[in-house]
Design a protein around this motif. Structure first.
Motif, PDB file in Angstrom:
ATOM      1  N   ASP A   1       0.840  -1.189   0.000  1.00  0.00           N
ATOM      2  CA  ASP A   1       0.000   0.000   0.000  1.00  0.00           C
ATOM      3  C   ASP A   1       0.883   1.249   0.000  1.00  0.00           C
ATOM      4  OD1 ASP A   1      -2.013  -1.826   0.277  1.00  0.00           O
ATOM      5  OD2 ASP A   1      -2.425  -1.381   2.380  1.00  0.00           O
ATOM      6  N   ALA A   2       0.438   2.276  -0.697  1.00  0.00           N
ATOM      7  CA  ALA A   2       1.227   3.512  -0.778  1.00  0.00           C
ATOM      8  C   ALA A   2       0.310   4.700  -1.010  1.00  0.00           C
ATOM      9  CB  ALA A   2       2.264   3.420  -1.894  1.00  0.00           C
ATOM     10  N   ILE A   3       0.734   5.862  -0.542  1.00  0.00           N
ATOM     11  CA  ILE A   3       0.034   7.116  -0.804  1.00  0.00           C
ATOM     12  C   ILE A   3       0.973   8.024  -1.589  1.00  0.00           C
ATOM     13  CG2 ILE A   3      -0.999   9.192   0.195  1.00  0.00           C
ATOM     14  CD1 ILE A   3      -1.918   7.489   2.540  1.00  0.00           C
ATOM     15  N   PHE A   4       0.494   8.483  -2.720  1.00  0.00           N
ATOM     16  CA  PHE A   4       1.255   9.381  -3.573  1.00  0.00           C
ATOM     17  C   PHE A   4       0.597  10.764  -3.547  1.00  0.00           C
ATOM     18  CE2 PHE A   4       1.595   5.079  -5.173  1.00  0.00           C
ATOM     19  CZ  PHE A   4       2.950   4.927  -5.400  1.00  0.00           C
ATOM     20  N   VAL A   5       1.397  11.802  -3.388  1.00  0.00           N
ATOM     21  CA  VAL A   5       0.882  13.175  -3.450  1.00  0.00           C
ATOM     22  C   VAL A   5       1.502  13.834  -4.674  1.00  0.00           C
ATOM     23  CG1 VAL A   5       0.663  15.400  -2.292  1.00  0.00           C
ATOM     24  CG2 VAL A   5       0.600  13.285  -0.945  1.00  0.00           C
ATOM     25  N   ARG A   6       0.672  14.204  -5.606  1.00  0.00           N
ATOM     26  CA  ARG A   6       1.173  14.747  -6.857  1.00  0.00           C
ATOM     27  C   ARG A   6       0.693  16.179  -7.068  1.00  0.00           C
ATOM     28  NH1 ARG A   6       0.147  10.894 -11.187  1.00  0.00           N
ATOM     29  NH2 ARG A   6       0.985  12.576 -12.460  1.00  0.00           N
ATOM     30  N   ASP A   7       1.481  16.950  -7.779  1.00  0.00           N
ATOM     31  CA  ASP A   7       1.075  18.297  -8.150  1.00  0.00           C
ATOM     32  C   ASP A   7      -0.046  18.228  -9.178  1.00  0.00           C
ATOM     33  OD1 ASP A   7       2.983  19.566  -6.530  1.00  0.00           O
ATOM     34  OD2 ASP A   7       4.522  19.410  -8.093  1.00  0.00           O
ATOM     35  N   VAL A   8      -0.948  19.172  -9.101  1.00  0.00           N
ATOM     36  CA  VAL A   8      -2.067  19.252 -10.040  1.00  0.00           C
ATOM     37  C   VAL A   8      -1.910  20.520 -10.875  1.00  0.00           C
ATOM     38  CG1 VAL A   8      -4.564  19.504 -10.268  1.00  0.00           C
ATOM     39  CG2 VAL A   8      -3.620  17.999  -8.505  1.00  0.00           C
ATOM     40  N   HIS A   9      -1.936  20.365 -12.186  1.00  0.00           N
ATOM     41  CA  HIS A   9      -1.819  21.502 -13.095  1.00  0.00           C
ATOM     42  C   HIS A   9      -3.193  21.840 -13.671  1.00  0.00           C
ATOM     43  CE1 HIS A   9       2.505  21.015 -12.768  1.00  0.00           C
ATOM     44  NE2 HIS A   9       2.349  19.723 -13.039  1.00  0.00           N
ATOM     45  N   GLU A  10      -3.390  23.106 -14.000  1.00  0.00           N
ATOM     46  CA  GLU A  10      -4.719  23.552 -14.439  1.00  0.00           C
ATOM     47  C   GLU A  10      -5.229  22.794 -15.651  1.00  0.00           C
ATOM     48  OE1 GLU A  10      -5.606  27.627 -15.003  1.00  0.00           O
ATOM     49  OE2 GLU A  10      -5.633  28.065 -12.851  1.00  0.00           O
ATOM     50  N   ASN A  11      -4.350  22.437 -16.569  1.00  0.00           N
ATOM     51  CA  ASN A  11      -4.810  21.745 -17.775  1.00  0.00           C
ATOM     52  C   ASN A  11      -5.375  20.358 -17.462  1.00  0.00           C
ATOM     53  OD1 ASN A  11      -1.938  20.931 -17.281  1.00  0.00           O
ATOM     54  ND2 ASN A  11      -2.340  19.609 -19.049  1.00  0.00           N
ATOM     55  N   GLU A  12      -5.107  19.847 -16.254  1.00  0.00           N
ATOM     56  CA  GLU A  12      -5.597  18.531 -15.856  1.00  0.00           C
ATOM     57  C   GLU A  12      -6.989  18.593 -15.237  1.00  0.00           C
ATOM     58  OE1 GLU A  12      -1.024  17.211 -14.693  1.00  0.00           O
ATOM     59  OE2 GLU A  12      -2.544  17.474 -13.125  1.00  0.00           O
ATOM     60  N   VAL A  13      -7.399  19.766 -14.755  1.00  0.00           N
ATOM     61  CA  VAL A  13      -8.647  19.876 -14.009  1.00  0.00           C
ATOM     62  C   VAL A  13      -9.559  21.019 -14.435  1.00  0.00           C
ATOM     63  CG1 VAL A  13      -7.754  18.745 -11.932  1.00  0.00           C
ATOM     64  CG2 VAL A  13      -7.425  21.207 -12.223  1.00  0.00           C
ATOM     65  N   LYS A  14      -9.057  21.924 -15.244  1.00  0.00           N
ATOM     66  CA  LYS A  14      -9.870  23.078 -15.652  1.00  0.00           C
ATOM     67  C   LYS A  14     -10.751  22.727 -16.837  1.00  0.00           C
ATOM     68  CE  LYS A  14      -9.527  27.975 -16.881  1.00  0.00           C
ATOM     69  NZ  LYS A  14      -8.595  29.119 -17.128  1.00  0.00           N
ATOM     70  N   PRO A  15     -12.054  23.035 -16.751  1.00  0.00           N
ATOM     71  CA  PRO A  15     -12.940  22.744 -17.897  1.00  0.00           C
ATOM     72  C   PRO A  15     -12.471  23.461 -19.150  1.00  0.00           C
ATOM     73  CG  PRO A  15     -14.211  23.365 -15.961  1.00  0.00           C
ATOM     74  CD  PRO A  15     -12.781  23.668 -15.643  1.00  0.00           C
ATOM     75  N   LYS A  16     -12.567  22.777 -20.277  1.00  0.00           N
ATOM     76  CA  LYS A  16     -12.191  23.379 -21.549  1.00  0.00           C
ATOM     77  C   LYS A  16     -13.398  24.091 -22.141  1.00  0.00           C
ATOM     78  CE  LYS A  16      -8.546  20.053 -22.613  1.00  0.00           C
ATOM     79  NZ  LYS A  16      -8.491  19.493 -21.264  1.00  0.00           N
ATOM     80  N   PRO A  17     -13.191  25.262 -22.739  1.00  0.00           N
ATOM     81  CA  PRO A  17     -14.324  25.989 -23.333  1.00  0.00           C
ATOM     82  C   PRO A  17     -14.975  25.182 -24.438  1.00  0.00           C
ATOM     83  CG  PRO A  17     -12.230  26.971 -24.019  1.00  0.00           C
ATOM     84  CD  PRO A  17     -11.922  25.961 -22.945  1.00  0.00           C
ATOM     85  N   LYS A  18     -16.292  25.325 -24.543  1.00  0.00           N
ATOM     86  CA  LYS A  18     -16.997  24.622 -25.618  1.00  0.00           C
ATOM     87  C   LYS A  18     -16.632  25.211 -26.957  1.00  0.00           C
ATOM     88  CE  LYS A  18     -21.085  23.240 -22.956  1.00  0.00           C
ATOM     89  NZ  LYS A  18     -22.558  23.341 -22.867  1.00  0.00           N
ATOM     90  N   LYS A  19     -16.459  24.311 -27.942  1.00  0.00           N
ATOM     91  CA  LYS A  19     -16.123  24.783 -29.289  1.00  0.00           C
ATOM     92  C   LYS A  19     -17.356  25.208 -30.039  1.00  0.00           C
ATOM     93  CE  LYS A  19     -12.014  21.853 -29.626  1.00  0.00           C
ATOM     94  NZ  LYS A  19     -11.337  20.771 -30.388  1.00  0.00           N
TER      95      LYS A  19
END
Length: 222
Positions: free
Chosen positions: A204-222
């Motif tokens: 078992d392990a716990i990983f703490v990772r950095d989060v970048h905006e492109n990974e979580v920010k909604p993309k504008p509708k085309k």
């Protein structure tokens, strides 16, 4: 005023005041509790047999939930998490699906609810379906992450029904996920959940990772 909630396999949910162990309420439930979450005055309890009970913490009634319903999903629930905007909740299950469900019994609210497939793969014409164990909403953008027994973490834009990002695969099942309060870190608990019975598996392990905006920010509708 601090209130803590405890859940257990027995069909009761004790609600305790923060000052001591004595419960201020005990809620008899129709099934085993698998997951629960809170938002504002609402307590959402996910149980066996797809049942969901929603309580008003301001007036806990042991005899009646504010809402008694069933999830859209067909199989056992693994996790439930409330939307950051308080309008509903997400449910993850063993069938490789997640549902987005809204509070209220009105037809308009029911029409907004939907479910989608995830944590699946096709190899040689065979589809493999993995339980979805974990859900976590991003505190800033309202998007969310899912983790499954495939060892994969995905992020999703629930409003636009799109996947945003997929992280590199972990060595074993994802048991839980949590963003920090700023949404800049994601804690990933990688732990074999015995979906394939007893076998050798990574520690078992716990990983703490950095989060970048492109990974979580909604993309504008085309």
């Amino acid at each position: 005023f601090l209130v803590s909630l405890r859940r257990a396999w027995d069909p009761r949910t004790p609600t305790s005041g923060g000052a001591g162990p004595k419960p201020i309420a005990k809620l008899p439930l129709p099934g085993k509790v698998f997951s629960m979450d809170t938002h504002g005055h609402r307590i959402v309890v996910a149980m066996a047999n797809r049942k969901i009970n929603i309580y008003d913490a301001r007036k806990l009634d042991p005899k009646h939930a504010e809402i008694e319903t069933e999830t859209l999903l067909k199989y056992q629930t693994r996790s439930v998490r409330c939307f950051p905007n308080g309008l509903g909740y997400a449910v993850a299950s063993i069938e490789g699906r997640v549902s987005m469900e809204y509070f209220g019994q009105e037809e308009e609210q029911k029409k907004k609810s939907y479910a989608f497939k995830c944590h699946r793969k096709v190899e040689d014409g065979v589809e493999y379906v993995y339980p979805v164990n974990a859900l976590a909403f991003h505190p800033k953008f309202g998007t969310f992450a899912t983790g499954g027994c495939d060892g994969v973490v995905n992020t999703w834009d629930g409003a636009n029904k799109k996947r945003l990002y997929q992280y590199s695969k972990y060595q074993t099942s994802i048991a839980d996920l949590c963003f920090n309060v700023h949404g800049t870190k994601l804690a990933v608990a990688a732990s074999y959940t015995f979906e394939q019975g007893e076998k050798d598996h990574p520690l078992d392990a716990i990983f703490v990772r950095d989060v970048h905006e492109n990974e979580v920010k909604p993309k504008p509708k085309k």
